[in-house]
Design an enzyme around this catalytic site. Structure first.
Site, PDB file in Angstrom:
ATOM      1  N   HIS A 174      -4.969  -3.238  -3.318  1.00  0.00           N
ATOM      2  CA  HIS A 174      -4.538  -2.282  -4.342  1.00  0.00           C
ATOM      3  C   HIS A 174      -4.367  -2.899  -5.731  1.00  0.00           C
ATOM      4  O   HIS A 174      -4.041  -2.195  -6.682  1.00  0.00           O
ATOM      5  CB  HIS A 174      -3.232  -1.613  -3.912  1.00  0.00           C
ATOM      6  N   SER A 224       0.797  -1.225   0.000  1.00  0.00           N
ATOM      7  CA  SER A 224       0.000   0.000   0.000  1.00  0.00           C
ATOM      8  C   SER A 224       0.829   1.275   0.000  1.00  0.00           C
ATOM      9  O   SER A 224       0.402   2.285  -0.554  1.00  0.00           O
ATOM     10  CB  SER A 224      -0.948  -0.003   1.199  1.00  0.00           C
ATOM     11  N   LYS A 269     -11.196   1.010  -2.730  1.00  0.00           N
ATOM     12  CA  LYS A 269     -10.181   1.534  -3.631  1.00  0.00           C
ATOM     13  C   LYS A 269     -10.701   1.519  -5.065  1.00  0.00           C
ATOM     14  O   LYS A 269     -11.576   2.301  -5.386  1.00  0.00           O
ATOM     15  CB  LYS A 269      -8.872   0.788  -3.396  1.00  0.00           C
TER      16      LYS A 269
HETATM   17  C1  LIG Z   1      -6.973   0.064   2.594  1.00  0.00           C
HETATM   18  C2  LIG Z   1      -6.417  -1.253   2.976  1.00  0.00           C
HETATM   19  C3  LIG Z   1      -7.088  -2.086   3.873  1.00  0.00           C
HETATM   20  C4  LIG Z   1      -8.295  -1.618   4.632  1.00  0.00           C
HETATM   21  O1  LIG Z   1      -9.413  -1.652   3.847  1.00  0.00           O
HETATM   22  P1  LIG Z   1     -10.670  -0.755   4.289  1.00  0.00           P
HETATM   23  O2  LIG Z   1     -11.789  -1.314   3.513  1.00  0.00           O
HETATM   24  O3  LIG Z   1     -10.320   0.641   3.931  1.00  0.00           O
HETATM   25  O4  LIG Z   1     -10.823  -0.954   5.762  1.00  0.00           O
HETATM   26  C5  LIG Z   1      -6.597  -3.352   4.090  1.00  0.00           C
HETATM   27  N1  LIG Z   1      -5.464  -3.772   3.481  1.00  0.00           N
HETATM   28  C6  LIG Z   1      -4.763  -2.982   2.656  1.00  0.00           C
HETATM   29  C7  LIG Z   1      -3.528  -3.499   2.015  1.00  0.00           C
HETATM   30  C8  LIG Z   1      -5.213  -1.690   2.387  1.00  0.00           C
HETATM   31  O5  LIG Z   1      -4.505  -0.895   1.610  1.00  0.00           O
END
Ligand SMILES: *Cc1c(COP(=O)(O)O)cnc(C)c1O
Length: 391
Positions: free
Chosen positions: A207, A179, A239
């Site tokens: 991602h 991330s 995302k």
């Molecule tokens: C954003 C993210 C999460 C969390 O997801 P949410 O739905 O925003 O709680 C988990 N793992 C990774 C790698 C992320 O980038």
């Protein structure tokens, strides 16, 4: 007003002095590359809306329609009476898309990771994780009260050494695309390692899904993995999907197990059925020719950005994804760079410890299919100006 305990003030002051205090900024419009806050317009380069679906008219229409038909609230957990037709349709469509027997929805990615890891790890089933894994994956091991060990970032030999030292097999966990760095984990090799040592592999592809691989099927597709070589895949909707929520894709038996033992699944209200409906529309878009065109646009932006930045006095990271970090080092310098960009009309929040390791504060620049070519030129010209004057 009650008195604030002194340790609260002390902790806040410490963060402030280290340039680490975090605060929210209120956007005065939807999530698009044109962000307005404090009465100023900026070009935003820090959202995870990689395909530009968060404000897509099809998703907005679908949200309205689903709400008309199924209401806004789920009303209960999935297991009591909150699992509605749009949840089931979304689970089935995701399972088909990714080639898994079953998909389970979670309210957020954070909770999906807590749920899966806390149900699968235990005192005698340790968790081995990449050093740069997302905080929610680390917290899952804490909730499980399981031994948590970390191997060097992206380093299969280091992972193997770690696994060989542990007496009992457990859970091998990695981000698909990291991330804060944007690079891809060596998934094919990690999968072989897990199989060889009888460990369970779990990948969080927050991602990758929607953005990379054929049909946007994510890191799994890039590394030629499937339900057998990657038994537990977590994905998120906040995302590329442009909505919110998350899922775990796995086998029938494992889904049945998680349904009993994943407490963040059992003890929480199901995601809104209207969001589930809109997310299914997002999935269809991702699979369509429009989705493909958006991925191609994003890839063009990434190539242009990397070409321009290769001519500047900065070190580019090994990322071919929408996440293109520029590591600055000191948190105070990262804030200065971020502020300088802001004065030019660019919004990119500085990312500081503890989100990233100490001494590696950075601009986490993220690109989106909804940026225009002109936006990219503006970004690169501005970076050129700010980063060369920093020398
Ligand atoms: C954003 C993210 C999460 C969390 O997801 P949410 O739905 O925003 O709680 C988990 N793992 C990774 C790698 C992320 O980038």
């Amino acid at each position: 007003m009650p008195n604030t305990p002194p340790w609260v003030e002390a902790a806040l002051n410490e963060r402030r002095q280290q340039s680490l205090l975090r605060q929210t900024v209120t956007l005065e419009g939807p999530q698009t590359p044109n962000a307005t806050f404090a009465n100023h317009q900026y070009k935003a380069f820090c959202s995870n809306d990689y395909l530009g679906l968060a404000n897509h008219p099809e998703l907005i229409r679908s949200l309205h329609e689903s709400a008309h038909q199924y209401g806004v609230g789920g009303g209960s957990s999935h297991l009591v009476c909150g699992h509605l037709a749009p949840h089931q349709a979304l689970e089935e469509a995701l399972a088909d898309w990714l080639g898994y027997e079953r998909v389970m929805l979670f309210s957020t990615g954070y909770m999906a990771n807590l749920g899966v890891i806390s149900a699968l790890a235990a005192k005698d089933r340790p968790v081995a994780q990449d050093k740069l894994n997302h905080a929610s994956l680390l917290d899952g091991a804490v909730l499980a009260q399981a031994p948590l060990r970390r191997y060097l970032h992206g380093d299969v030999a280091s992972a193997e050494k770690l696994l060989s030292k542990l007496a009992t097999p457990g859970l091998l966990v990695t981000d698909g695309i990291f991330s804060m760095d944007g690079d891809l984990a060596p998934l094919a090799e990690l999968s072989k390692l897990a199989a060889r040592r009888d460990w369970l592999l779990m990948v969080d592809d927050a991602h990758g899904l929607g953005c990379v691989g054929e049909q946007g099927r994510g890191s799994l597709a890039l590394e030629n993995l499937d339900a057998e070589s990657l038994p537990i895949l977590v994905g998120t909707f906040g995302k590329a999907f442009g909505t919110s929520g998350a899922f775990a894709a796995t086998s029938h038996a494992m889904a049945d197990y998680l349904t009993q033992f994943a407490r963040p699944y059992v003890y929480t209200t199901a995601m809104s059925p209207a969001i589930a409906g809109a997310t299914l529309t997002a999935l269809k878009l991702i699979q369509s020719a429009e989705g493909q065109a958006r991925r191609e646009k994003l890839a063009q932006h990434i190539a242009y950005f990397r070409h321009r930045l290769s001519q500047l006095p900065v070190k580019l990271m090994a990322s071919n994804t929408a996440i293109q970090p520029i590591v600055i080092g000191e948190s105070s310098t990262a804030i200065k760079v971020s502020d300088a960009l802001k004065s030019l009309g660019i919004w990119c929040t500085a990312i500081r410890p503890p989100t990233v390791p100490v001494g590696s504060a950075r601009l986490r620049i993220t690109l989106s299919a909804s940026h225009t070519d002109d936006d990219l030129v503006f970004l690169c010209d501005s970076l050129e100006c700010v980063l060369t004057s920093l020398q």
